[in-house]
Design a protein around this motif. Structure first.
Motif, short mmCIF file in Angstrom:
data_model
loop_
_atom_site.label_atom_id
_atom_site.label_comp_id
_atom_site.label_asym_id
_atom_site.label_seq_id
_atom_site.Cartn_x
_atom_site.Cartn_y
_atom_site.Cartn_z
N TYR A 4 0.90 -1.09 -0.04
CA TYR A 4 -0.06 0.08 0.01
C TYR A 4 1.00 1.27 -0.18
N TYR A 5 0.52 2.06 -0.92
CA TYR A 5 1.59 3.23 -1.26
C TYR A 5 0.92 4.26 -1.47
N GLN A 6 1.75 5.51 -1.36
CA GLN A 6 1.13 6.85 -1.96
C GLN A 6 2.26 7.51 -2.89
N THR A 7 1.79 8.20 -3.82
CA THR A 7 2.84 8.59 -4.68
C THR A 7 3.33 9.88 -4.34
N HIS A 8 3.00 10.51 -3.30
CA HIS A 8 3.65 11.72 -2.95
C HIS A 8 3.99 11.57 -1.41
N SER A 9 4.13 10.37 -1.11
CA SER A 9 4.70 10.05 0.19
C SER A 9 6.21 9.45 0.37
N PRO A 10 7.08 10.37 1.29
CA PRO A 10 8.33 10.03 1.20
C PRO A 10 8.77 8.80 1.95
N PHE A 11 8.07 8.36 2.81
CA PHE A 11 8.18 7.31 3.78
C PHE A 11 7.62 6.00 2.55
N ALA A 12 6.57 6.19 2.02
CA ALA A 12 6.22 5.01 1.10
C ALA A 12 7.37 4.77 0.06
N ARG A 13 7.82 5.81 -0.39
CA ARG A 13 8.85 6.03 -1.56
C ARG A 13 10.04 5.28 -1.19
N LYS A 14 10.27 5.45 0.31
CA LYS A 14 11.56 4.83 0.79
C LYS A 14 11.39 3.31 0.68
N ALA A 15 10.31 3.02 0.83
CA ALA A 15 10.21 1.54 1.02
C ALA A 15 10.49 0.75 -0.26
N LEU A 16 9.74 1.65 -1.35
CA LEU A 16 9.67 1.07 -2.54
C LEU A 16 11.29 1.30 -3.17
N VAL A 17 11.72 2.35 -3.12
CA VAL A 17 13.30 2.32 -3.60
C VAL A 17 13.98 1.21 -3.02
N PHE A 18 13.91 0.89 -1.50
CA PHE A 18 14.69 -0.02 -1.15
C PHE A 18 14.30 -1.34 -1.87
N ALA A 19 13.06 -1.75 -2.08
CA ALA A 19 12.65 -2.80 -2.75
C ALA A 19 13.51 -2.97 -4.10
N HIS A 20 13.56 -1.80 -4.89
CA HIS A 20 14.35 -1.84 -5.85
C HIS A 20 15.68 -2.02 -5.80
N GLU A 21 16.27 -1.70 -4.97
CA GLU A 21 17.78 -1.64 -4.55
C GLU A 21 18.03 -2.92 -4.30
N ALA A 22 17.18 -3.77 -3.60
CA ALA A 22 17.47 -5.09 -3.03
C ALA A 22 17.18 -5.93 -4.09
N GLY A 23 16.47 -5.54 -5.21
CA GLY A 23 16.09 -6.78 -6.31
C GLY A 23 14.90 -7.22 -6.14
N LEU A 24 14.18 -6.73 -5.45
CA LEU A 24 12.75 -7.31 -5.04
C LEU A 24 11.54 -6.62 -5.56
N ALA A 25 11.71 -5.47 -6.28
CA ALA A 25 10.32 -4.71 -6.71
C ALA A 25 9.67 -5.45 -7.65
N GLY A 26 10.07 -6.66 -8.47
CA GLY A 26 9.33 -7.41 -9.11
C GLY A 26 8.49 -8.22 -8.38
N ARG A 27 8.66 -8.41 -7.21
CA ARG A 27 7.66 -9.45 -6.38
C ARG A 27 6.90 -8.68 -5.75
N ILE A 28 6.48 -7.42 -5.99
CA ILE A 28 5.64 -6.40 -4.88
C ILE A 28 4.80 -5.85 -6.20
N GLU A 29 3.56 -6.08 -5.63
CA GLU A 29 2.41 -5.14 -6.47
C GLU A 29 2.09 -4.09 -5.65
N VAL A 30 2.37 -2.79 -6.46
CA VAL A 30 2.06 -1.55 -5.62
C VAL A 30 0.41 -1.05 -5.85
N ILE A 31 -0.04 -0.54 -4.83
CA ILE A 31 -1.30 -0.28 -4.98
C ILE A 31 -1.59 1.00 -4.02
#
Length: 204
Positions: A4-31
């Motif tokens: 669960y995400y918000q496109t203008h939240s620094p906290f949500a973006r932090k989690a998603l950027v971390f997922a990308h850096e860890a190579g896990l973004a492809g395993r996550i559906e973002v809503i």
């Protein structure tokens, strides 16, 4: 997993950027979910009693929140170098930088309440000035404390997403600090940041 995400939240973006850096973004559906202290989002409240994003939903267990905990969990799911160092001074340096970045973001959110979001007649100028002082002091600390030579870790992700959001919201600028400015300009070029642009407005 579902984030669960918000496109203008620094906290949500932090989690998603971390997922990308860890190579896990492809395993996550973002809503995307709009949240605000003044507008209840029932879907988010059903998973997080604080009614905030990010929230990570897992098939095999209860929801995980907030961004610090989500990043810690994600760091256990990949086989690469840990982005949260496991021991020694590297661990404490990463966690302190993460804490400073999170505090900076929250202070800036509070500043927005006193300058833009709260009805003008209810704003408190003395509190506003106190928030600005904390932000400027944090920029000064970061200019001397940030070490751009160490391997990427969770503190860098937290700081980059916070500074990017500060500029997105036209909050007090860090641009008088040359080392900090050079660092964020380089970090903004990373694929994880380019894949997660900030957009949208808060609805109170």
């Amino acid at each position: 997993m579902i984030l669960y995400y918000q496109t203008h939240s620094p906290f949500a973006r932090k989690a998603l950027v971390f997922a990308h850096e860890a190579g896990l973004a492809g395993r996550i559906e973002v809503i995307h979910h709009e949240t605000s202290p003044t507008r209840r989002n029932e879907r988010v409240y059903a998973e997080n009693p604080l009614g905030k994003v990010p929230v990570l939903l897992r098939a095999g267990g209860p929801a995980i929140f907030d961004s610090d905990v989500i990043c810690a969990y994600l760091d256990t799911l990949h086989d690469g170098r840990r982005l949260i160092p496991e021991s020694g001074e590297a661990r404490w340096n990463a966690l302190v930088l993460q804490s400073v970045a999170q505090g900076l973001a929250q202070t800036a959110i509070n500043l927005r309440w006193e300058t833009a979001r709260r009805p003008e007649q209810l704003r408190y100028a003395t509190l506003r000035d106190g928030f600005v002082e904390k932000i400027e002091a944090t920029y000064d600390w970061l200019e001397t404390a940030l070490d751009p030579t160490v391997p990427l870790h969770v503190g860098h992700v937290a700081l980059a997403t916070t500074l990017s959001w500060m500029e997105f919201r036209d909050l007090p600028s860090f641009r008088a600090r040359p080392k900090l400015s050079r660092w964020i300009d380089e970090f903004e070029k990373r694929p994880s940041m380019l894949a997660t642009p900030l957009f949208g407005e808060t609805h109170d």
